[in-house]
Design a protein around this motif. Structure first.
Motif, PDB file in Angstrom:
ATOM      1  N   SER A  55      52.452  48.732  48.759  1.00 55.47           N
ATOM      2  CA  SER A  55      52.539  47.281  48.906  1.00 55.47           C
ATOM      3  C   SER A  55      52.157  46.620  47.591  1.00 55.47           C
ATOM      4  O   SER A  55      51.013  46.752  47.142  1.00 55.47           O
ATOM      5  N   MET A  56      53.107  45.874  46.990  1.00 55.18           N
ATOM      6  CA  MET A  56      52.800  45.150  45.762  1.00 55.18           C
ATOM      7  C   MET A  56      51.749  44.080  46.007  1.00 55.18           C
ATOM      8  O   MET A  56      50.842  43.874  45.187  1.00 55.18           O
ATOM      9  N   GLU A  57      51.822  43.406  47.131  1.00 57.00           N
ATOM     10  CA  GLU A  57      50.840  42.366  47.444  1.00 57.00           C
ATOM     11  C   GLU A  57      49.439  42.953  47.529  1.00 57.00           C
ATOM     12  O   GLU A  57      48.477  42.396  46.977  1.00 57.00           O
ATOM     13  N   GLN A  58      49.313  44.113  48.183  1.00 55.10           N
ATOM     14  CA  GLN A  58      47.999  44.728  48.327  1.00 55.10           C
ATOM     15  C   GLN A  58      47.463  45.255  47.006  1.00 55.10           C
ATOM     16  O   GLN A  58      46.267  45.102  46.713  1.00 55.10           O
ATOM     17  N   ILE A  59      48.313  45.892  46.204  1.00 55.78           N
ATOM     18  CA  ILE A  59      47.795  46.459  44.954  1.00 55.78           C
ATOM     19  C   ILE A  59      47.368  45.351  43.998  1.00 55.78           C
ATOM     20  O   ILE A  59      46.358  45.472  43.293  1.00 55.78           O
ATOM     21  N   MET A  60      48.091  44.232  43.980  1.00 52.46           N
ATOM     22  CA  MET A  60      47.685  43.127  43.117  1.00 52.46           C
ATOM     23  C   MET A  60      46.365  42.527  43.595  1.00 52.46           C
ATOM     24  O   MET A  60      45.513  42.154  42.782  1.00 52.46           O
ATOM     25  N   ALA A  61      46.188  42.452  44.912  1.00 55.92           N
ATOM     26  CA  ALA A  61      44.913  41.958  45.434  1.00 55.92           C
ATOM     27  C   ALA A  61      43.776  42.909  45.074  1.00 55.92           C
ATOM     28  O   ALA A  61      42.671  42.473  44.700  1.00 55.92           O
ATOM     29  N   SER A  62      44.025  44.232  45.170  1.00 60.27           N
ATOM     30  CA  SER A  62      42.995  45.202  44.801  1.00 60.27           C
ATOM     31  C   SER A  62      42.609  45.062  43.331  1.00 60.27           C
ATOM     32  O   SER A  62      41.426  45.146  42.970  1.00 60.27           O
ATOM     33  N   LEU A  63      43.601  44.860  42.483  1.00 59.93           N
ATOM     34  CA  LEU A  63      43.349  44.729  41.049  1.00 59.93           C
ATOM     35  C   LEU A  63      42.622  43.429  40.735  1.00 59.93           C
ATOM     36  O   LEU A  63      41.614  43.412  40.022  1.00 59.93           O
ATOM     37  N   GLN A  64      43.121  42.327  41.261  1.00 58.70           N
ATOM     38  CA  GLN A  64      42.601  41.018  40.868  1.00 58.70           C
ATOM     39  C   GLN A  64      41.266  40.683  41.512  1.00 58.70           C
ATOM     40  O   GLN A  64      40.421  40.037  40.888  1.00 58.70           O
ATOM     41  N   THR A  65      41.052  41.115  42.757  1.00 59.70           N
ATOM     42  CA  THR A  65      39.826  40.736  43.456  1.00 59.70           C
ATOM     43  C   THR A  65      38.735  41.794  43.385  1.00 59.70           C
ATOM     44  O   THR A  65      37.590  41.520  43.741  1.00 59.70           O
ATOM     45  N   LYS A  66      39.083  43.002  42.913  1.00 59.60           N
ATOM     46  CA  LYS A  66      38.088  44.070  42.862  1.00 59.60           C
ATOM     47  C   LYS A  66      37.954  44.654  41.458  1.00 59.60           C
ATOM     48  O   LYS A  66      36.933  44.476  40.797  1.00 59.60           O
ATOM     49  N   LEU A  67      38.970  45.340  40.970  1.00 53.02           N
ATOM     50  CA  LEU A  67      38.816  46.068  39.711  1.00 53.02           C
ATOM     51  C   LEU A  67      38.639  45.134  38.515  1.00 53.02           C
ATOM     52  O   LEU A  67      37.888  45.449  37.591  1.00 53.02           O
ATOM     53  N   MET A  68      39.312  43.991  38.512  1.00 55.24           N
ATOM     54  CA  MET A  68      39.168  43.074  37.384  1.00 55.24           C
ATOM     55  C   MET A  68      37.838  42.320  37.404  1.00 55.24           C
ATOM     56  O   MET A  68      37.538  41.566  36.480  1.00 55.24           O
ATOM     57  N   HIS A  69      37.025  42.549  38.417  1.00 51.61           N
ATOM     58  CA  HIS A  69      35.683  41.969  38.442  1.00 51.61           C
ATOM     59  C   HIS A  69      34.652  42.922  37.831  1.00 51.61           C
ATOM     60  O   HIS A  69      33.481  42.559  37.710  1.00 51.61           O
ATOM     61  N   LEU A  70      35.088  44.117  37.460  1.00 50.38           N
ATOM     62  CA  LEU A  70      34.171  45.063  36.824  1.00 50.38           C
ATOM     63  C   LEU A  70      33.968  44.702  35.353  1.00 50.38           C
ATOM     64  O   LEU A  70      34.795  44.000  34.759  1.00 50.38           O
ATOM     65  N   PRO A  71      32.883  45.174  34.734  1.00 51.84           N
ATOM     66  CA  PRO A  71      32.619  44.837  33.323  1.00 51.84           C
ATOM     67  C   PRO A  71      33.722  45.333  32.395  1.00 51.84           C
ATOM     68  O   PRO A  71      34.345  46.374  32.641  1.00 51.84           O
ATOM     69  N   ASP A  72      33.961  44.583  31.315  1.00 53.94           N
ATOM     70  CA  ASP A  72      35.005  44.936  30.362  1.00 53.94           C
ATOM     71  C   ASP A  72      34.798  46.313  29.739  1.00 53.94           C
ATOM     72  O   ASP A  72      35.774  46.984  29.378  1.00 53.94           O
ATOM     73  N   ASP A  73      33.537  46.746  29.583  1.00 50.95           N
ATOM     74  CA  ASP A  73      33.303  48.029  28.923  1.00 50.95           C
ATOM     75  C   ASP A  73      33.444  49.216  29.872  1.00 50.95           C
ATOM     76  O   ASP A  73      33.222  50.362  29.470  1.00 50.95           O
ATOM     77  N   THR A  74      33.832  48.957  31.120  1.00 48.85           N
ATOM     78  CA  THR A  74      34.035  50.043  32.074  1.00 48.85           C
ATOM     79  C   THR A  74      35.162  50.956  31.587  1.00 48.85           C
ATOM     80  O   THR A  74      36.279  50.509  31.329  1.00 48.85           O
ATOM     81  N   ILE A  75      34.866  52.244  31.467  1.00 47.26           N
ATOM     82  CA  ILE A  75      35.868  53.224  31.044  1.00 47.26           C
ATOM     83  C   ILE A  75      36.668  53.645  32.272  1.00 47.26           C
ATOM     84  O   ILE A  75      36.096  54.071  33.273  1.00 47.26           O
ATOM     85  N   VAL A  76      37.981  53.514  32.182  1.00 44.92           N
ATOM     86  CA  VAL A  76      38.862  53.795  33.313  1.00 44.92           C
ATOM     87  C   VAL A  76      39.526  55.154  33.124  1.00 44.92           C
ATOM     88  O   VAL A  76      40.154  55.404  32.090  1.00 44.92           O
TER      89      VAL A  76
END
Length: 277
Positions: free
Chosen positions: A233-254
């Motif tokens: 689901s594109m809607e779900q993955i964008m929500a996961s990215l924008q509301t969860k992962l993009m709230h992590l610190p910038d220096d987080t190593i992925v």
């Protein structure tokens, strides 16, 4: 190790982290270990379990859990065999169980022999915390690539060790009163006017390592997971990215499920899927 294929191995900030791409789709399998207790997690053993076991043996690691970020065949193909050899429990999100049970269909799609399945010992959910050695990883439910996709987040203080406060040893001074031995030592030095002694802190901390994120196939360097497969689901993955992962610190190593390492900061500013319209 040099077996003709890329392998990343590091012992930094007190963390053993080995990543090897396995299988025909080169899924990144990660081994995350504690050098002191030798306890480890294995994330996404998609294939080539013999190679994974060899690395576990070389580093004398004890596998405490086998974690699946999602149930696509290239990430779960080695679950059964690794569980058989290590006895470690298999962890997966409940919403991906139907996908895991549909392994015959997944294998037919790729034209390969379906791997053996195993029982899932623990169903992951948002907010779960996985612990091994002094480390802990927070489970973030990041649906979109699959319904039960999860990411594992090791915050900056995961694995932080605080030494116990040193025990104070006292002696009797000339007046018969108790005096700490370090105070007596400082007093003696002060009489000599040679140098000032600064007492150490009562506790010392090992510097924390940078935050780490094991993102499965939700976030890649410069891209995101595809959503045109089973349960995507594109809607779900964008929500996961924008509301969860993009709230992590910038220096987080992925550490993505495929491809090179990146950081949250890089993806926030450079990933074309994450730029404002």
């Amino acid at each position: 190790m040099n077996d003709g294929r890329r392998a990343l191995s590091a012992v930094t900030d007190g963390l053993i982290h080995i990543t090897i791409p396995v299988g025909m789709l080169q899924c990144n399998c990660s081994i995350i270990g504690d050098p002191a207790t030798r306890e480890a997690l294995v994330v996404d053993p998609g294939d080539e379990v013999t190679r994974i076991l060899d690395l576990i043996g070389r580093h004398r690691l004890i596998v405490k859990a086998i974690v699946s970020t999602h149930a696509h065949i290239d990430h779960v193909g080695g679950l059964s065999k690794l569980h058989q050899y290590t006895g470690a429990p298999v962890l997966m999100h409940r919403d991906d169980l139907p996908l895991y049970q549909a392994m015959d269909e997944q294998a037919a799609f790729l034209g390969v022999i379906p791997p053996d399945l195993t029982d899932v010992d623990q169903l992951l959910k948002e907010g779960d915390v996985l612990r091994w050695g002094p480390f802990e990883a927070q489970v973030i439910h990041t649906p979109g690539h699959t319904p039960g996709s999860v990411s594992l987040y090791l915050p900056h203080d995961a694995g932080k060790v605080t030494a116990a406060a040193p025990k104070k040893i006292t002696l009797k001074d000339e007046a018969g009163d108790d005096i700490a031995i370090e105070d007596l030592f400082n007093k003696t030095i002060a009489r000599d006017n040679s140098q000032e002694i600064v007492a150490p802190d009562e506790s010392e901390q090992i510097p924390p390592h940078a935050p780490q994120l094991f993102s499965g196939d939700t976030l890649f360097a410069g891209s995101i997971g595809r959503t045109d497969l089973w349960g995507g689901s594109m809607e779900q993955i964008m929500a996961s990215l924008q509301t969860k992962l993009m709230h992590l610190p910038d220096d987080t190593i992925v550490h993505p499920g495929h491809g090179p390492v990146t950081t949250i900061g890089n993806e926030r500013h450079l990933n074309p899927f994450l730029q404002p319209e």
